[in-house]
Every structure is written in C-alpha cells, then in structure tokens.
Design a protein around this motif. Structure first.
Motif, mmCIF file in Angstrom:
data_model
loop_
_atom_site.group_PDB
_atom_site.id
_atom_site.type_symbol
_atom_site.label_atom_id
_atom_site.label_comp_id
_atom_site.label_asym_id
_atom_site.label_seq_id
_atom_site.Cartn_x
_atom_site.Cartn_y
_atom_site.Cartn_z
ATOM 1 N N MET A 57 5.516 -5.073 1.170
ATOM 2 C CA MET A 57 6.732 -3.958 1.122
ATOM 3 C C MET A 57 6.623 -3.233 -0.110
ATOM 4 O O MET A 57 6.814 -1.780 -0.230
ATOM 5 N N LYS A 58 6.670 -3.876 -1.300
ATOM 6 C CA LYS A 58 6.566 -3.238 -2.537
ATOM 7 C C LYS A 58 5.235 -2.475 -2.630
ATOM 8 O O LYS A 58 5.510 -1.280 -3.182
ATOM 9 N N ALA A 61 5.670 0.685 -0.505
ATOM 10 C CA ALA A 61 6.531 1.821 -1.524
ATOM 11 C C ALA A 61 6.047 2.105 -2.490
ATOM 12 O O ALA A 61 6.296 3.729 -2.796
ATOM 13 N N THR A 109 17.900 2.091 1.305
ATOM 14 C CA THR A 109 17.193 1.272 1.552
ATOM 15 C C THR A 109 16.119 1.503 2.753
ATOM 16 O O THR A 109 16.662 2.120 3.610
ATOM 17 N N GLY A 111 12.718 0.120 5.349
ATOM 18 C CA GLY A 111 11.748 -1.016 5.678
ATOM 19 C C GLY A 111 11.753 -1.128 7.092
ATOM 20 O O GLY A 111 11.538 -0.331 7.908
ATOM 21 N N TYR A 125 13.150 -2.253 1.225
ATOM 22 C CA TYR A 125 12.744 -2.120 -0.417
ATOM 23 C C TYR A 125 13.985 -1.008 -0.598
ATOM 24 O O TYR A 125 14.442 -0.039 -0.328
ATOM 25 N N GLN A 130 14.098 -0.924 -7.428
ATOM 26 C CA GLN A 130 12.591 -1.249 -7.283
ATOM 27 C C GLN A 130 12.565 -2.900 -6.667
ATOM 28 O O GLN A 130 11.587 -3.661 -7.449
ATOM 29 N N THR A 131 13.338 -3.070 -5.701
ATOM 30 C CA THR A 131 13.573 -4.677 -5.378
ATOM 31 C C THR A 131 13.140 -4.640 -3.979
ATOM 32 O O THR A 131 13.762 -3.728 -3.134
ATOM 33 N N THR A 132 12.326 -5.524 -3.411
ATOM 34 C CA THR A 132 12.326 -5.840 -2.098
ATOM 35 C C THR A 132 13.336 -7.006 -1.686
ATOM 36 O O THR A 132 13.691 -7.853 -2.523
#
Length: 159
Positions: A57-58, A61, A109, A111, A125, A130-132
């Motif tokens: 996912m990161k 993104a 967010t 996803g 995400y 900048q966090t999953t």
C-alpha cells in the motif's frame, strides 16, 4: 516488490490460519473448508501478511507499483450511490479505480477492503501522515462490530 509473504493461490495452504464464522446457529465452521470459487480468483485468491500488505500500500501510494497516469485514475474519486439506512435518502461513497476513499477524523484515507467467509481485511493509506493501516481478522460475521474495532484501533494509533 519484495512481497515475500504474499501469493496467488488456487488451494488453501496447510499452514494458513483458519477463518471462522457462525453457521447454522451457534456452530463454528472453518471457512477454509467452505471455500468455493473464491480461490484462484480476485475474490479470495490472494493470501498475504499484514506486513506485505502495508509495504504494498505504501509503495502504491508513492507511485512505485503503477505509473503516474494509472495512479491518477485510481485516485480520481467519484461518487457511488449506496443503500441508505431506514430513510429514503440516497447515500454516497467515493471510489477510484480499485481504491476506496474515506474521510476520517484523522484525515483522508484510501485503500481497499475485502472479505471472504471467515476473513475480513482492510488496507488503507493516510497520505497526510504517510502511514499505512492494515487490519485483518479471521472470524465473525458482525460487520458493525468489525467497523467499530477498526475505528477504535485507528483512533488509538493516531492519538
């Protein structure tokens, strides 16, 4: 991509955790014994760890999985009508191509979510942080309880 613990499967591996859900009253059946055409398809055909999902996912993104034009289409949000509650008002959710979009108290967010018998998964995400955020559970059919747990975990992580 370095996803060492993810695979596209056509049969359930012996060492895969079982998924459980109530069936026929109070009995619990292992979901893996009830698989049908989900295996080998886009609906239940991929197994992965939370770590690999977060990594994917990161990277998605950050534009490391698809080209910028494809990522733009995936994040070009459009409204999709969904069934309302008891009232007749039409409700909407927002989606892109392959991604879902939500506004939370912690910010936007995006996803994807998924479920097959006995398993629920959520992969999102949060671009501002900048966090999953990955959530996997192997049991139950109470979708509202599942969403409540996701909300509580999200609040705990960002508080």
């Amino acid at each position: 991509l370095g996803l060492d613990n993810s695979d596209f499967v056509s049969e359930v591996p012996d060492d895969l955790v079982s998924g459980y859900f109530p069936y026929n009253g109070n009995s619990l059946y292992e979901a893996e014994r009830l698989y049908g055409d989900e295996l080998g398809s886009a609906d239940g055909g991929i197994i992965s760890t939370a770590y690999d999902m977060g990594r994917f996912m990161k990277m998605l993104a950050e534009g490391q999985v698809v080209n910028s034009q494809s990522l733009q289409k995936m994040t070009d949000w459009f409204d999709i009508p969904v069934e309302g509650d008891d009232d007749d008002e039409t409700k909407f959710t927002r989606n892109g191509f392959g991604l879902e979009y939500y506004e939370t108290p912690e910010g936007i967010t995006y996803g994807h979510t998924g479920a097959v018998d006995g398993f629920y998964t959520l992969m999102f995400y949060f671009p501002e942080q900048q966090t999953t955020f990955i959530y996997q559970i192997n049991g139950g059919t109470d979708f509202d309880a599942w969403l409540d747990a996701v909300d509580e975990l999200r609040k705990a992580i960002f508080s």
